[in-house]
Scaffold this motif. Structure first.
Motif, PDB file in Angstrom:
ATOM      1  N   ALA A  80       7.458-126.495  79.277  1.00 37.93           N
ATOM      2  CA  ALA A  80       7.945-127.213  78.213  1.00 37.93           C
ATOM      3  C   ALA A  80       8.156-125.481  77.245  1.00 37.93           C
ATOM      4  CB  ALA A  80       6.000-126.258  77.086  1.00 37.93           C
ATOM      5  N   GLY A 129       9.422-126.930  73.342  1.00 39.37           N
ATOM      6  CA  GLY A 129       7.789-127.540  72.878  1.00 39.37           C
ATOM      7  C   GLY A 129       7.168-126.436  72.908  1.00 39.37           C
ATOM      8  N   SER A 130       6.071-127.056  72.001  1.00 38.01           N
ATOM      9  CA  SER A 130       4.755-126.479  72.118  1.00 38.01           C
ATOM     10  C   SER A 130       4.686-125.566  73.670  1.00 38.01           C
ATOM     11  CB  SER A 130       4.189-126.739  71.409  1.00 38.01           C
ATOM     12  OG  SER A 130       3.059-126.128  70.782  1.00 38.01           O
ATOM     13  N   VAL A 131       4.738-124.077  74.008  1.00 37.76           N
ATOM     14  CA  VAL A 131       3.961-123.688  75.158  1.00 37.76           C
ATOM     15  C   VAL A 131       2.333-123.798  75.283  1.00 37.76           C
ATOM     16  CG1 VAL A 131       3.961-121.414  76.525  1.00 37.76           C
ATOM     17  CG2 VAL A 131       5.242-121.861  75.542  1.00 37.76           C
ATOM     18  N   GLU A 132       1.843-124.410  74.144  1.00 38.79           N
ATOM     19  CA  GLU A 132       0.704-123.787  73.879  1.00 38.79           C
ATOM     20  C   GLU A 132       0.207-124.923  74.238  1.00 38.79           C
ATOM     21  OE1 GLU A 132       2.297-122.739  71.351  1.00 38.79           O
ATOM     22  OE2 GLU A 132       1.845-120.661  71.119  1.00 38.79           O
ATOM     23  N   ARG A 133       0.413-126.590  73.108  1.00 41.16           N
ATOM     24  CA  ARG A 133       0.372-127.559  74.132  1.00 41.16           C
ATOM     25  C   ARG A 133       0.573-128.155  75.469  1.00 41.16           C
ATOM     26  NH1 ARG A 133       1.939-130.881  69.511  1.00 41.16           N
ATOM     27  NH2 ARG A 133       0.850-130.139  68.290  1.00 41.16           N
TER      28      ARG A 133
END
Length: 64
Positions: free
Chosen positions: A37, A42-46
């Motif tokens: 991600a 992208g969203s690292v958390e997701r």
């Protein structure tokens, strides 16, 4: 009392082997998902959440 403690520890040790594979798979998946991600913007958390769930499933299935 010592007999009960010994039995509980033996059961915990036997079940922790599968849990260890699940946790290890989840950790590897979360790290991989976060890395991908971050590299793709992208969203690292997701990415970490999806990778962690996928890794935990694979770790559990591969252990059996």
């Amino acid at each position: 009392m010592k007999n009960i403690a010994t039995i509980v520890l033996a059961l915990a040790a036997g079940t922790s082997l599968t849990a260890c594979s699940t946790l290890r798979g989840g950790a590897i998946g979360a790290a991989g998902g976060a890395g991908v991600a971050a590299a793709t913007g992208g969203s690292v958390e997701r990415g970490a959440a999806v990778g962690g769930v996928g890794g935990a499933v694979v770790g559990t299935v591969a252990d059996d």
